[in-house]
Design a protein around this motif. Sequence first.
Motif, PDB file in Angstrom:
ATOM      1  N   LEU A 294      19.441  13.677   8.055  1.00  0.00           N
ATOM      2  CA  LEU A 294      20.110  14.955   8.283  1.00  0.00           C
ATOM      3  C   LEU A 294      21.552  14.801   7.826  1.00  0.00           C
ATOM      4  O   LEU A 294      22.323  14.023   8.395  1.00  0.00           O
ATOM      5  CB  LEU A 294      20.038  15.316   9.777  1.00  0.00           C
ATOM      6  CG  LEU A 294      20.456  16.733  10.175  1.00  0.00           C
ATOM      7  CD1 LEU A 294      19.669  17.793   9.415  1.00  0.00           C
ATOM      8  CD2 LEU A 294      20.281  16.930  11.679  1.00  0.00           C
ATOM      9  N   LEU A 295      21.899  15.514   6.757  1.00  0.00           N
ATOM     10  CA  LEU A 295      23.204  15.356   6.114  1.00  0.00           C
ATOM     11  C   LEU A 295      24.087  16.574   6.344  1.00  0.00           C
ATOM     12  O   LEU A 295      23.591  17.684   6.503  1.00  0.00           O
ATOM     13  CB  LEU A 295      23.021  15.210   4.603  1.00  0.00           C
ATOM     14  CG  LEU A 295      22.723  13.844   4.010  1.00  0.00           C
ATOM     15  CD1 LEU A 295      22.553  13.989   2.508  1.00  0.00           C
ATOM     16  CD2 LEU A 295      23.817  12.855   4.310  1.00  0.00           C
ATOM     17  N   GLY A 296      25.377  16.363   6.318  1.00  0.00           N
ATOM     18  CA  GLY A 296      26.325  17.467   6.427  1.00  0.00           C
ATOM     19  C   GLY A 296      27.704  16.917   6.733  1.00  0.00           C
ATOM     20  O   GLY A 296      27.842  15.806   7.253  1.00  0.00           O
ATOM     21  N   GLU A 297      28.732  17.695   6.414  1.00  0.00           N
ATOM     22  CA  GLU A 297      30.093  17.274   6.712  1.00  0.00           C
ATOM     23  C   GLU A 297      30.331  17.312   8.214  1.00  0.00           C
ATOM     24  O   GLU A 297      29.528  17.859   8.976  1.00  0.00           O
ATOM     25  CB  GLU A 297      31.092  18.182   5.994  1.00  0.00           C
ATOM     26  CG  GLU A 297      31.061  18.033   4.489  1.00  0.00           C
ATOM     27  CD  GLU A 297      32.318  18.593   3.855  1.00  0.00           C
ATOM     28  OE1 GLU A 297      33.130  17.791   3.380  1.00  0.00           O
ATOM     29  OE2 GLU A 297      32.488  19.823   3.836  1.00  0.00           O
ATOM     30  N   ASN A 298      31.455  16.743   8.662  1.00  0.00           N
ATOM     31  CA  ASN A 298      31.808  16.833  10.079  1.00  0.00           C
ATOM     32  C   ASN A 298      31.924  18.290  10.488  1.00  0.00           C
ATOM     33  O   ASN A 298      32.509  19.099   9.765  1.00  0.00           O
ATOM     34  CB  ASN A 298      33.137  16.130  10.350  1.00  0.00           C
ATOM     35  CG  ASN A 298      32.959  14.631  10.339  1.00  0.00           C
ATOM     36  OD1 ASN A 298      33.387  13.973   9.413  1.00  0.00           O
ATOM     37  ND2 ASN A 298      32.295  14.080  11.331  1.00  0.00           N
TER      38      ASN A 298
ATOM     39  N   VAL B 175      19.917  19.278   4.546  1.00  0.00           N
ATOM     40  CA  VAL B 175      21.377  19.429   4.463  1.00  0.00           C
ATOM     41  C   VAL B 175      21.840  20.646   5.265  1.00  0.00           C
ATOM     42  O   VAL B 175      21.280  21.738   5.124  1.00  0.00           O
ATOM     43  CB  VAL B 175      21.832  19.574   2.985  1.00  0.00           C
ATOM     44  CG1 VAL B 175      23.354  19.691   2.913  1.00  0.00           C
ATOM     45  CG2 VAL B 175      21.351  18.392   2.150  1.00  0.00           C
ATOM     46  N   LEU B 176      22.865  20.425   6.110  1.00  0.00           N
ATOM     47  CA  LEU B 176      23.522  21.521   6.822  1.00  0.00           C
ATOM     48  C   LEU B 176      24.923  21.699   6.252  1.00  0.00           C
ATOM     49  O   LEU B 176      25.577  20.727   5.878  1.00  0.00           O
ATOM     50  CB  LEU B 176      23.644  21.219   8.323  1.00  0.00           C
ATOM     51  CG  LEU B 176      22.366  21.086   9.149  1.00  0.00           C
ATOM     52  CD1 LEU B 176      22.722  20.870  10.616  1.00  0.00           C
ATOM     53  CD2 LEU B 176      21.470  22.298   9.016  1.00  0.00           C
ATOM     54  N   ARG B 177      25.374  22.954   6.197  1.00  0.00           N
ATOM     55  CA  ARG B 177      26.751  23.228   5.784  1.00  0.00           C
ATOM     56  C   ARG B 177      27.299  24.350   6.654  1.00  0.00           C
ATOM     57  O   ARG B 177      26.707  25.420   6.734  1.00  0.00           O
ATOM     58  CB  ARG B 177      26.808  23.630   4.311  1.00  0.00           C
ATOM     59  CG  ARG B 177      28.246  23.821   3.813  1.00  0.00           C
ATOM     60  CD  ARG B 177      28.318  23.923   2.295  1.00  0.00           C
ATOM     61  NE  ARG B 177      27.801  25.160   1.769  1.00  0.00           N
ATOM     62  CZ  ARG B 177      26.838  25.275   0.864  1.00  0.00           C
ATOM     63  NH1 ARG B 177      26.252  24.185   0.387  1.00  0.00           N
ATOM     64  NH2 ARG B 177      26.439  26.438   0.433  1.00  0.00           N
TER      65      ARG B 177
ATOM     66  N   GLY C  66      19.099  23.596   2.717  1.00  0.00           N
ATOM     67  CA  GLY C  66      17.955  23.144   1.929  1.00  0.00           C
ATOM     68  C   GLY C  66      17.501  21.745   2.288  1.00  0.00           C
ATOM     69  O   GLY C  66      18.212  20.992   2.958  1.00  0.00           O
ATOM     70  N   ASP C  67      16.271  21.428   1.873  1.00  0.00           N
ATOM     71  CA  ASP C  67      15.772  20.061   2.032  1.00  0.00           C
ATOM     72  C   ASP C  67      14.998  19.685   0.780  1.00  0.00           C
ATOM     73  O   ASP C  67      14.599  20.533  -0.014  1.00  0.00           O
ATOM     74  CB  ASP C  67      14.921  19.906   3.301  1.00  0.00           C
ATOM     75  CG  ASP C  67      13.612  20.681   3.228  1.00  0.00           C
ATOM     76  OD1 ASP C  67      13.511  21.603   2.384  1.00  0.00           O
ATOM     77  OD2 ASP C  67      12.696  20.381   4.012  1.00  0.00           O
ATOM     78  N   MET C  68      14.828  18.392   0.574  1.00  0.00           N
ATOM     79  CA  MET C  68      14.145  17.906  -0.624  1.00  0.00           C
ATOM     80  C   MET C  68      13.672  16.480  -0.376  1.00  0.00           C
ATOM     81  O   MET C  68      14.187  15.800   0.520  1.00  0.00           O
ATOM     82  CB  MET C  68      15.080  17.941  -1.837  1.00  0.00           C
ATOM     83  CG  MET C  68      16.141  16.901  -1.777  1.00  0.00           C
ATOM     84  SD  MET C  68      17.842  17.362  -2.055  1.00  0.00           S
ATOM     85  CE  MET C  68      18.107  18.915  -1.408  1.00  0.00           C
ATOM     86  N   LEU C  69      12.700  16.029  -1.177  1.00  0.00           N
ATOM     87  CA  LEU C  69      12.290  14.628  -1.120  1.00  0.00           C
ATOM     88  C   LEU C  69      13.422  13.780  -1.705  1.00  0.00           C
ATOM     89  O   LEU C  69      14.011  14.137  -2.729  1.00  0.00           O
ATOM     90  CB  LEU C  69      11.006  14.407  -1.916  1.00  0.00           C
ATOM     91  CG  LEU C  69       9.752  15.110  -1.379  1.00  0.00           C
ATOM     92  CD1 LEU C  69       8.577  14.885  -2.314  1.00  0.00           C
ATOM     93  CD2 LEU C  69       9.412  14.625   0.030  1.00  0.00           C
ATOM     94  N   THR C  70      13.722  12.677  -1.048  1.00  0.00           N
ATOM     95  CA  THR C  70      14.851  11.838  -1.476  1.00  0.00           C
ATOM     96  C   THR C  70      14.665  11.352  -2.908  1.00  0.00           C
ATOM     97  O   THR C  70      15.632  11.277  -3.679  1.00  0.00           O
ATOM     98  CB  THR C  70      15.004  10.632  -0.519  1.00  0.00           C
ATOM     99  OG1 THR C  70      14.988  11.099   0.817  1.00  0.00           O
ATOM    100  CG2 THR C  70      16.296   9.883  -0.772  1.00  0.00           C
ATOM    101  N   LYS C  71      13.432  11.064  -3.269  1.00  0.00           N
ATOM    102  CA  LYS C  71      13.190  10.528  -4.618  1.00  0.00           C
ATOM    103  C   LYS C  71      13.490  11.557  -5.711  1.00  0.00           C
ATOM    104  O   LYS C  71      13.638  11.204  -6.885  1.00  0.00           O
ATOM    105  CB  LYS C  71      11.753  10.018  -4.738  1.00  0.00           C
ATOM    106  CG  LYS C  71      10.701  11.115  -4.640  1.00  0.00           C
ATOM    107  CD  LYS C  71       9.291  10.545  -4.666  1.00  0.00           C
ATOM    108  CE  LYS C  71       8.262  11.677  -4.581  1.00  0.00           C
ATOM    109  NZ  LYS C  71       6.885  11.160  -4.435  1.00  0.00           N
ATOM    110  N   ASN C  72      13.574  12.848  -5.314  1.00  0.00           N
ATOM    111  CA  ASN C  72      13.814  13.901  -6.308  1.00  0.00           C
ATOM    112  C   ASN C  72      15.284  14.317  -6.406  1.00  0.00           C
ATOM    113  O   ASN C  72      15.598  15.303  -7.064  1.00  0.00           O
ATOM    114  CB  ASN C  72      12.982  15.151  -5.967  1.00  0.00           C
ATOM    115  CG  ASN C  72      11.491  14.877  -6.090  1.00  0.00           C
ATOM    116  OD1 ASN C  72      11.087  13.926  -6.752  1.00  0.00           O
ATOM    117  ND2 ASN C  72      10.683  15.688  -5.433  1.00  0.00           N
TER     118      ASN C  72
END
Length: 513
Positions: free
Chosen positions: A39-43, A214-216, A222-228
């Motif tokens: 789960l990614l995103g800025e602070n 990804v959160l912003r 959006g989300d995606m497979l890491t390999k892509n």
Amino acid sequence: MNEAKTPAVQMRDITKTFGSVVANDKVWLDIYRGEILSLLGENGSGKTTLMNMLSGIYFPDAGQIIVDGKEVVIRSPRDAFDLGIGMIHQHFKLVDVLTAAENIVLGLKEPGRLDLNAVENRVREICETYGFDVDPRQKIYDMSVSQKQTVEIVKVLYRGADILILDEPTAVLTPQETDKLFAVLRSMRDDGKAVVIITHKMHEVEELSDRVAVLRQGRFVGDMLTKNTNAQEMTNMMVGHAVTLNINRPVPVDPRPRIEVKGLTVRSIEGVLKLEDVSFTANSGEILGVAGISGCGQKELLESIAGLQPTERGSISYVNDDGSREELLGKDPLAIAEKGVSLSFVPEDRLGMGLVGSMDLTDNMMLRSYRRGRSPLVDRKSPRTLAERVVSELSVNTPGVSTPVRRLSGGNVQKVLVGREISTAPTVLLTAYAVRGLDIGASYTIYDLINQQKAAGVAVIYVGEDLDVLLELSDRILVLCGGRVSGIVDGRSTSKREVGMMMTKLGGDRAHE
């Protein structure tokens, strides 16, 4: 994604506000068993808040949570555990004087009388299954950070969790400990568990995760497979615009000795040798990186220069512009600070050392600027103006400068602390773990600020955990191993492998440069 599989967890239109701040805005997220999701995103993008709602810490203002196809209501961590959901937080929740087994069973209503031997045996079984290294009878206060984290993971597994959430799990781990943790997480995934990690470190996302979400600014983008995907694409999604993932390293202009350390030896209060016979020179207009496995004396080194650490022997000289020298050992921290030595130390406990949680941003700025009636700030502006500048330049997510610091997320607290230290007018900047736990955008802002200090002729001593960054940012790198200097290498010509070997004494005695 994963159309054939049914999600273990479906979060639909999840919304959470704190006063005027919208932490999560109609977020959709799917979590699958047998998968590691980053789960990614800025602070301040709402990652931890979202997972806190799934683990029962917060309750959503609106939206649905569906677990294994059924809508559920999670009002407490106990409700979450009943659904097989457990979260390992960034700040551990362990009782120091109890053993690992006692912490693991604490708060559980076991049938009949508590049988600690049975608990210890069950803990050993879990450890053997996943490759953990935990002694159930060891006291928490005797454990390393990595061992404490392991106890937290075993604690949620003991309670039957098969959906695990880890918040910034590698923030305080060495590369070796991180590798061990990743092996365990992969083992859990292969065992059919769902694993979610909240992290900022792109290379870890690429190495470990199967899928990325990804959160912003509180919204799901959006989300995606890491390999892509790749680090650049993920960063652009997080920030909302293209970010340059390059650290400038201008050649030092007219570097001159500013701090000379000779034969520095430091023992802890318990008599443990922390630094032994350490000697080096830090030059003006240069970044001297300090590399070493966690606990090799980096903290004691910076604190000795800043006058915060008693020393056994040695010399720390401050070299003035005219070449005259002053001994800093024996001077109090205020006298050293007035020479222009500024310590920006971001400890594991950000609010315990550095900032006062109950005070607002402006008052925390004043802690640094209050110096017997004179301000050392660059342009002698008021602490409020400085607070507003730090909030603006480092994109601190806060309702305003009157907000108590304890209400900010960990990464935003860090921006305030580092921004305050860099905004003073130092001739020596000592910075430790300046970007620990920060998102990628804020990290690159701070690298830029540090480079601005270097360009202004400041001698920067930079202690960092990320070897890749140290190699990109530093002009020279001082490598510590077991409290001794195992070498000083040129940042432009050395390699990660060479520095890594010197950190573990495999590099031999390299001539000091």
